[in-house]
Design a protein around this motif. Sequence first.
Motif, PDB file in Angstrom:
ATOM      1  N   PHE A 293     -14.933  17.939  -4.466  1.00 33.34           N
ATOM      2  CA  PHE A 293     -14.100  18.159  -3.285  1.00 33.34           C
ATOM      3  C   PHE A 293     -13.381  16.871  -2.858  1.00 33.34           C
ATOM      4  N   ILE A 294     -14.082  15.743  -2.946  1.00 38.22           N
ATOM      5  CA  ILE A 294     -13.462  14.481  -2.538  1.00 38.22           C
ATOM      6  C   ILE A 294     -12.279  14.150  -3.462  1.00 38.22           C
ATOM      7  N   GLU A 295     -12.485  14.320  -4.772  1.00 40.01           N
ATOM      8  CA  GLU A 295     -11.364  14.016  -5.682  1.00 40.01           C
ATOM      9  C   GLU A 295     -10.225  14.996  -5.448  1.00 40.01           C
ATOM     10  N   TYR A 296     -10.579  16.268  -5.171  1.00 43.26           N
ATOM     11  CA  TYR A 296      -9.534  17.241  -4.877  1.00 43.26           C
ATOM     12  C   TYR A 296      -8.739  16.809  -3.642  1.00 43.26           C
ATOM     13  N   LEU A 297      -9.420  16.368  -2.576  1.00 47.18           N
ATOM     14  CA  LEU A 297      -8.734  15.915  -1.370  1.00 47.18           C
ATOM     15  C   LEU A 297      -7.826  14.740  -1.677  1.00 47.18           C
ATOM     16  N   ALA A 298      -8.359  13.785  -2.493  1.00 44.44           N
ATOM     17  CA  ALA A 298      -7.561  12.596  -2.811  1.00 44.44           C
ATOM     18  C   ALA A 298      -6.322  12.963  -3.616  1.00 44.44           C
ATOM     19  N   HIS A 299      -6.496  13.838  -4.635  1.00 45.95           N
ATOM     20  CA  HIS A 299      -5.339  14.267  -5.450  1.00 45.95           C
ATOM     21  C   HIS A 299      -4.267  14.905  -4.571  1.00 45.95           C
ATOM     22  N   ARG A 300      -4.706  15.864  -3.719  1.00 44.91           N
ATOM     23  CA  ARG A 300      -3.703  16.562  -2.910  1.00 44.91           C
ATOM     24  C   ARG A 300      -3.030  15.623  -1.931  1.00 44.91           C
ATOM     25  N   GLY A 301      -3.798  14.672  -1.367  1.00 39.10           N
ATOM     26  CA  GLY A 301      -3.191  13.714  -0.451  1.00 39.10           C
ATOM     27  C   GLY A 301      -2.155  12.851  -1.146  1.00 39.10           C
ATOM     28  N   LEU A 302      -2.503  12.336  -2.346  1.00 38.75           N
ATOM     29  CA  LEU A 302      -1.562  11.480  -3.085  1.00 38.75           C
ATOM     30  C   LEU A 302      -0.329  12.272  -3.515  1.00 38.75           C
ATOM     31  N   VAL A 303      -0.540  13.524  -3.984  1.00 36.03           N
ATOM     32  CA  VAL A 303       0.613  14.326  -4.412  1.00 36.03           C
ATOM     33  C   VAL A 303       1.553  14.559  -3.227  1.00 36.03           C
ATOM     34  N   THR A 304       0.978  14.816  -2.045  1.00 42.72           N
ATOM     35  CA  THR A 304       1.817  15.036  -0.862  1.00 42.72           C
ATOM     36  C   THR A 304       2.606  13.767  -0.507  1.00 42.72           C
ATOM     37  N   ILE A 305       1.933  12.598  -0.518  1.00 45.45           N
ATOM     38  CA  ILE A 305       2.626  11.326  -0.216  1.00 45.45           C
ATOM     39  C   ILE A 305       3.751  11.085  -1.219  1.00 45.45           C
ATOM     40  N   ASP A 306       3.452  11.315  -2.527  1.00 46.16           N
ATOM     41  CA  ASP A 306       4.478  11.087  -3.557  1.00 46.16           C
ATOM     42  C   ASP A 306       5.652  12.043  -3.386  1.00 46.16           C
ATOM     43  N   SER A 307       5.356  13.304  -2.989  1.00 45.83           N
ATOM     44  CA  SER A 307       6.450  14.274  -2.856  1.00 45.83           C
ATOM     45  C   SER A 307       7.376  13.927  -1.694  1.00 45.83           C
ATOM     46  N   LEU A 308       6.888  13.185  -0.695  1.00 46.69           N
ATOM     47  CA  LEU A 308       7.707  12.792   0.456  1.00 46.69           C
ATOM     48  C   LEU A 308       8.501  11.512   0.180  1.00 46.69           C
ATOM     49  N   GLY A 309       8.266  10.912  -0.986  1.00 46.32           N
ATOM     50  CA  GLY A 309       9.011   9.702  -1.339  1.00 46.32           C
ATOM     51  C   GLY A 309       8.545   8.471  -0.608  1.00 46.32           C
ATOM     52  N   VAL A 310       7.301   8.431  -0.140  1.00 43.14           N
ATOM     53  CA  VAL A 310       6.768   7.277   0.583  1.00 43.14           C
ATOM     54  C   VAL A 310       5.884   6.472  -0.359  1.00 43.14           C
ATOM     55  N   GLU A 311       6.026   5.144  -0.263  1.00 41.24           N
ATOM     56  CA  GLU A 311       5.147   4.298  -1.055  1.00 41.24           C
ATOM     57  C   GLU A 311       3.702   4.523  -0.612  1.00 41.24           C
ATOM     58  N   ARG A 312       2.801   4.514  -1.602  1.00 41.66           N
ATOM     59  CA  ARG A 312       1.391   4.771  -1.289  1.00 41.66           C
ATOM     60  C   ARG A 312       0.820   3.673  -0.392  1.00 41.66           C
ATOM     61  N   SER A 313       1.205   2.435  -0.645  1.00 36.40           N
ATOM     62  CA  SER A 313       0.694   1.321   0.163  1.00 36.40           C
ATOM     63  C   SER A 313       1.211   1.429   1.598  1.00 36.40           C
ATOM     64  N   VAL A 314       2.484   1.867   1.736  1.00 34.44           N
ATOM     65  CA  VAL A 314       3.046   2.022   3.077  1.00 34.44           C
ATOM     66  C   VAL A 314       2.295   3.136   3.821  1.00 34.44           C
ATOM     67  N   ALA A 315       2.006   4.244   3.115  1.00 39.09           N
ATOM     68  CA  ALA A 315       1.283   5.346   3.753  1.00 39.09           C
ATOM     69  C   ALA A 315      -0.105   4.912   4.187  1.00 39.09           C
ATOM     70  N   THR A 316      -0.727   4.043   3.379  1.00 42.79           N
ATOM     71  CA  THR A 316      -2.071   3.555   3.735  1.00 42.79           C
ATOM     72  C   THR A 316      -2.007   2.720   5.015  1.00 42.79           C
ATOM     73  N   GLU A 317      -1.002   1.836   5.124  1.00 40.45           N
ATOM     74  CA  GLU A 317      -0.883   0.990   6.310  1.00 40.45           C
ATOM     75  C   GLU A 317      -0.595   1.817   7.562  1.00 40.45           C
ATOM     76  N   LEU A 318       0.242   2.874   7.413  1.00 44.67           N
ATOM     77  CA  LEU A 318       0.642   3.647   8.579  1.00 44.67           C
ATOM     78  C   LEU A 318      -0.468   4.606   9.056  1.00 44.67           C
ATOM     79  N   THR A 319      -1.235   5.176   8.100  1.00 44.45           N
ATOM     80  CA  THR A 319      -2.250   6.184   8.470  1.00 44.45           C
ATOM     81  C   THR A 319      -3.639   5.609   8.630  1.00 44.45           C
ATOM     82  N   GLY A 320      -3.840   4.396   8.064  1.00 46.20           N
ATOM     83  CA  GLY A 320      -5.186   3.823   8.116  1.00 46.20           C
ATOM     84  C   GLY A 320      -6.130   4.454   7.104  1.00 46.20           C
TER      85      GLY A 320
END
Length: 995
Positions: free
Chosen positions: A67-94
């Motif tokens: 379940f944890i890997e599933y959550l991580a995959h879906r979260g990363l796929v959503t961030i990538d689909s919005l065109g946001v850098e992963r590092s930027v998303a980490t800084e903004l969401t914590g």
Amino acid sequence: MKRRRARARGGSVAARLVLVALVPTVAMVHFGWSDVERQERAAAAADELRELVDLEQRVAAVSAPAFIEYLAHRGLVTIDSLGVERSVATELTGFDYVAVYEGNIAELDAVLTPLRSSDTERNLSDGRRLGPELDRLIIELDEIRADTGNLRGDSTRIDTWFQDLDDVLDDVLSTQRRLYDSNLIASSLKRYRSETASLTWVLQTAGDAARAMLNSAVIAGFHQIPIAEAEAAHQQAVVQFAGLLSDGTRADLELVTQAVPDASAITPVEVETVDVFDVERARVASALVLEEVDYLRSLDEWAGEYYAEVSTDVAASAAATRHVLDRTITVMFVVMVLVLLMVMISARSILGPLQRLGRRASEIGQGEIELDPLPVRGPSMLRSLTRTMNAMHDTLHRVDRQAAALAAGRLDDASLVESSPGRLGASIRRSVERLTAVTAELQASEERSSAIVSYATIAIWTIDDAGHVVSANSAAGRVLGVPAAEQLGRPLGTWVCKTEGPCEVVRADSSRVWIDVDHTVVNTRGGQLRTVLAEDVTERREFERRLAHQARNDALTGLPNRFAVLERLAMLSDSGGTATVLFLDVDGFKTVNDTRGHAVGDLVLVEIANRLQRALRAESIVGRLGGDEFVVVATDLPDEQAAIRLGRRLIEWVEQPYQIGDDLFGLSASVGVASMLPGDVPLDVIHRADAAVYHAKDLGRARVEVFDQEFQARVEQRAETELAIREAIGRGEIEMYLQPIFDLADERPIGAEALARWNRPGVGYVSPASFIAIAENSSLIIDLTRNMLYAACERLAAWKRADPNCSLRLSVNLSGRHLIDGDLIGDLIDVLSMTGADPRLLELELTETQLLADLAPAREVLETVRSMGITIAVDDFGTGFSSMAYLRQLSVDVIKVDRSFVSGAGLDGFDSTAIEAMVNFGRVLGVHVVAEGIEMEAQLAFVRARGCTRGQGFLLGRPLPVDETEALLFGRSIDGSAHHDAGRTVVANAARSNS
């Protein structure tokens, strides 16, 4: 030749000693071995349970990392689909989805690898094996990880893969649980079967809650209701699981579940689209997902510790069972060895002295004097006889020396006395003195020998060539009941039929004794004398007779037992004779034991045995097979009608009143008749008669049924139908139909009763009364009930999903065998966990007879069932044999008045007393009263007027397929607004027609 006879007699005594010792020893080994087999099965079942628990632990370990890997995959796929850098998303969401994803890869691989290596050969429900399926899934997972790492993740493929993993793991668990038989394990371990199944539901619902919260972050729309439903399902699973645990384990679980995320505390931002990165929405959703990740890891860690503890307990139980098993086998072996040693020692201590005495008597009888004294050994009687024999030998030896001294003229011999004066006088005196001394010594020796013989414990005679008694000792007088003096000169054959071997003697007072006879021939100057010895063996033979009687006769009634009856049939079969077997089973005997006690029950069985013996001719025998089952073997019945007449006569004898103390009561019996056929083994004809008596009971009891070719065809047809039912259950041919139940006060449907219907291919619809009765007589009824429970819970869950406010209930008929012999609690937990149905909407129906047949265990199981929220209904109320006072000891929620009490309503002369009593009884208990079998408007008006709160029957609705009954309940569509009106219309139309 004499030595060989002595050895033969010694062998006979040894064989008898061995026989006496082996009879109880064989019985002990037989019963001990049954206990050994039971303990072996229990240990094997515990090992199988531990293996199943270990599999559940390995599968459960996959849950949280997956379940944890599933959550991580879906979260990363959503961030990538919005065109946001992963590092930027980490800084903004914590929330660092990359760190969670990369840290979890090793954890998921670490739990998939042992599952792949340990359980690769386990089968899935469709025949596939787990190993190849996991290999395929691992290859696809590597591809998915590569796509996520290259920013090309596909959410659809991710959803499909993780759903496929869930299906495979659920399939292997369900398959292994179906293969496991929980009835063989110790009662102390049965709870783990239910607990581990319930824990699987807890882990599954925790993952569903996490997935619902993730969807609020990655899918547009309003997610508060799905999150609330998922959290409610998880809380229900936790509460149900906690109710099965011990206090300490429940407290540990509560510490973990207190940390479950509260979705109401962090309300996710609901938007129409996720095409634009919303920082605030991402921060809120990420915080919620992060809490779910932490909770899943805590729950996974607790589950691992729980499974380890259960595995340890089960392994300890199996080890303890095997320890007891080893100790039992050792004790049995030691006892057998000790018994054999004691027999050998006893035989040796008796046979050795007897053989020496026999040889010594033969040697002395042949005139041998120069012999060494016999060693004094053996039991006290034999030691006394040996000392007597040695004393007699010494006396004879002294007499021989004195005679030799006198004949040889040894005047200086110490055995002679010299005292006469003068040469001649002295010589005469010396001769007289010598003769007198010799005569005196001989007389003394004879007196001593006579005393030895006279006071010996065995009878001793001496007889001449014509067989007349020359001498007899006192023991001979006691044996024959004739004084020894009166026996002299008379033929010994007058009393003793032979001089070697066992012989029965009729005494003067007409009493009878058995003696074991032997003889020895002695040559004298006057001819041959024979010494005859006889030992009284009456008590020993009586003991052997009692042993033989106990082996072939029932201890309570004295009738021939099962072994003796089978022996009699075998003798008739071997000799080519004919016989008719009547199998008699007492009807209602269990009620005597339950209400009056087993002591009265034993008196009744003895009286029945005496009556049956009086009812039979001398050519017939009656035996008791056990319990209240008797069998008659008749060889003088000319035809089938004579056998039927005899069976009816036996029933008449049994039906005569019984007076036990102040109690006067009656019983009846059922009789099955079968004839012995050429080539039959004894058990064949017994089994046919047994089958016939069960058929007699099915037809109403107190009757005679004959097993003939037509009956054989019915038995074969029943066996064929049973096999067809087994296959039908496996193929899912038996469907669930529903018959609606209405509240008669407000004219609304309150639920339905689930009924099994079988459309057999090539035959058509089979009567439920036919195939359910066959299933009830075998274990198939438990499988059928389990399928009906699953189908009913599946419909309840579907109704709840369609309308959260739906309160319609479903009633499922339960077999008494499932209640007492099956794992009802485990089955209920399984179906509720798999379907997610609300247990408060499930109702179990049992007949009054089923409930009261085993009152104590039924009460214990039903209390557990009601604690789960499930209601209990008493079906066919009023037709049972028990009083209402017994029923008050059980906690029930509904009583259903049998249709036989409703069918006469509205007719002239109908007595409503019974229904009114049942309704009043329901009011006293505070339960609902349902009237069954309402088919006419007059019946509906009658039961409503008498206070029945609910009703069902053809007038209100026939049993129909699920979709057609749902159309009646829900107004042809499953929605929460129309189904009540549809039900109101049915009852109202029936009422208007009546008016």
